[in-house]
Design an enzyme around this catalytic site. Structure first.
Site, PDB file in Angstrom:
ATOM      1  N   GLU A 307       0.849  -1.189   0.000  1.00  0.00           N
ATOM      2  CA  GLU A 307       0.000   0.000   0.000  1.00  0.00           C
ATOM      3  C   GLU A 307       0.882   1.235   0.000  1.00  0.00           C
ATOM      4  O   GLU A 307       1.868   1.307   0.729  1.00  0.00           O
ATOM      5  CB  GLU A 307      -0.891   0.096   1.252  1.00  0.00           C
ATOM      6  CG  GLU A 307      -2.073  -0.819   1.250  1.00  0.00           C
ATOM      7  CD  GLU A 307      -2.926  -0.687   2.510  1.00  0.00           C
ATOM      8  OE1 GLU A 307      -3.057   0.437   3.043  1.00  0.00           O
ATOM      9  OE2 GLU A 307      -3.457  -1.714   2.956  1.00  0.00           O
TER      10      GLU A 307
HETATM   11  O1  IFM Z   1      -7.690   2.530   4.185  1.00  0.00           O
HETATM   12  C1  IFM Z   1      -6.560   2.143   4.890  1.00  0.00           C
HETATM   13  C2  IFM Z   1      -6.314   0.648   4.763  1.00  0.00           C
HETATM   14  O2  IFM Z   1      -7.400  -0.090   5.203  1.00  0.00           O
HETATM   15  C3  IFM Z   1      -5.106   0.243   5.571  1.00  0.00           C
HETATM   16  N1  IFM Z   1      -3.968   1.071   5.281  1.00  0.00           N
HETATM   17  C4  IFM Z   1      -4.162   2.502   5.280  1.00  0.00           C
HETATM   18  C5  IFM Z   1      -5.327   2.862   4.394  1.00  0.00           C
HETATM   19  C6  IFM Z   1      -5.515   4.386   4.348  1.00  0.00           C
HETATM   20  O3  IFM Z   1      -5.753   4.889   5.618  1.00  0.00           O
END
Ligand code: IFM
Length: 393
Positions: A307
């Protein structure tokens, strides 16, 4: 500025944030039973993006992005609605979801736990219960048996320390406790859980298994930082990185890194300098990503950025954000970091937990009334990067 030829390009989402209708989770109950004066959550998740039904459409978007991988999660509460009772219909549903991704040439990176729990598990004390690792490993084994052939990489738990922080240190998420001892127990239980789930998945087949770890980079403020600030920055980085990863090192085939921001320590407090910040006031600092990646080199295993993204409702900074983060990635690769893939968070605007739907992380906007998906400008930029396997400075 080319990436390695086998680099994985993708986007990430989670089940609860996009599927909609996950009524068998503790979050759903919390959203519906707001008490008078309770600020959060700002709104309920409801139908979310209806990705439970619209997954083909979502994977078509991934294809348009020229992606060769996708990160999604599956909802434990759907698969095991009652303790020890597994729902074949839901397992079949996820088989269809994963096959749909595969048909579009996407390698599947699947998280088994992304913040939400089945109600029965929550009522038994959730992640504070000493039996939690056992319950989770039982579920993980069923997932491996049923879905394993369709999964390229398993991730056991998403951001375990963020969960502990939000639920038990600052108490913003259910069960809304402010109790540092419980927060520590929760983290230790996650460490035990990962080890047990790793073993359970491996007992089915030699699948690739990792964890998804949010890691914040910490640095002391100023050109001539104060000694105590430097010390605190080092300690905080240790706590949110090696404290958790070292004990599970032998049970990791890959590391999933979620990087969003850097905290500067000034006068023993964490600050985000004014300037390049997202709508959530998170400091955009690609240097921090590079530092974390270089630090992770010592684990000597493949790393994926599972992410990285920003809340940017006007799509003003997203292109620059992606570009600068990817330049940081390349620099870390050049310094020997085995970085194997990058997943932008998120494919689509979705339910941002207690904040509801106002933070917009998506490359694709969604009309909350019609659920129509509309790619933003940055979508086309990312598609070009993925297609060319390179970033132009
Ligand atoms: O939306 C979240 C995700 O569920 C986990 N990591 C951070 C993202 C943004 O806050």
């Amino acid at each position: 500025m080319k990436f390695p030829s086998d680099f994985i390009w993708g986007t990430a989402t989670s089940a609860y944030q996009t599927e909609g209708g996950n009524s068998n989770c503790e979050w759903w109950q919390w959203e519906l039973n707001k008490k008078r004066g309770q600020k959060y959550p700002l709104e309920p998740s409801g139908i979310a993006c209806d990705s439970y039904n619209k997954y083909d459409e979502d994977f078509d978007l991934c294809k348009q992005l020229n992606n060769n991988g996708v990160r999604i999660s599956i909802e434990w509460a759907r698969i095991e609605p009652q303790p020890g009772k597994f729902d074949q219909k839901e397992l079949d549903h996820y088989k269809r979801v994963l096959s749909s991704a595969k048909q579009r040439g996407l390698k599947t990176f699947v998280t088994l736990h992304h913040f939400t729990n089945p109600l029965w598990f929550f009522k038994k004390g959730g992640w504070i219960n000493p039996k939690a690792p056992w319950y989770f490993a039982r579920y993980a084994k069923v997932c491996a048996k049923e879905l394993g052939p369709l999964i390229d990489t398993f991730f056991t738990i998403n951001e375990p320390q963020v969960y502990a922080l939000m639920c038990y240190t600052i108490g913003k998420w259910p069960p809304n406790k402010i109790d540092p001892i419980k927060s520590l127990i929760c983290q230790i239980n996650f460490i035990r859980t990962h080890k047990k789930a790793y073993k359970a998945i491996k007992s089915v087949d030699n699948y690739t298994v990792g964890i998804v770890k949010n890691i914040v980079w910490y640095e002391a403020y100023g050109e001539k930082p104060r000694f105590l600030d430097t010390l605190v920055a080092k300690f905080m980085f240790y706590l949110n990185c090696d404290f958790f990863l070292k004990p599970i090192k032998k049970q990791l085939d890959v590391i999933g890194l979620n990087y969003y921001f850097t905290n500067q320590i000034k006068g023993l407090k964490a600050i985000h300098p004014a300037g390049m910040v997202s709508n959530l006031n998170w400091w955009i600092n690609p240097e921090g990503l590079k530092e974390v990646l270089i630090h992770l080199k010592k684990y000597k295993m493949p790393i994926y950025i599972t992410e990285n993204g920003l809340a940017d409702s006007e799509d003003r900074l997203r292109k620059v954000f992606i570009k600068s983060m990817l330049v940081a990635c390349l620099s870390a690769i050049q310094q020997g970091t085995p970085l194997k893939g990058y997943f932008y968070w998120s494919l689509i605007d979705n339910f941002e937990w207690h904040e509801g739907y106002w933070p917009k992380f998506g490359l694709v906007a969604i009309d909350r009334k019609t659920l129509e998906r509309k790619p933003r400008k940055s979508f086309y930029y990312y598609a070009e990067v993925c297609n060319n396997n390179e970033v132009i400075k």
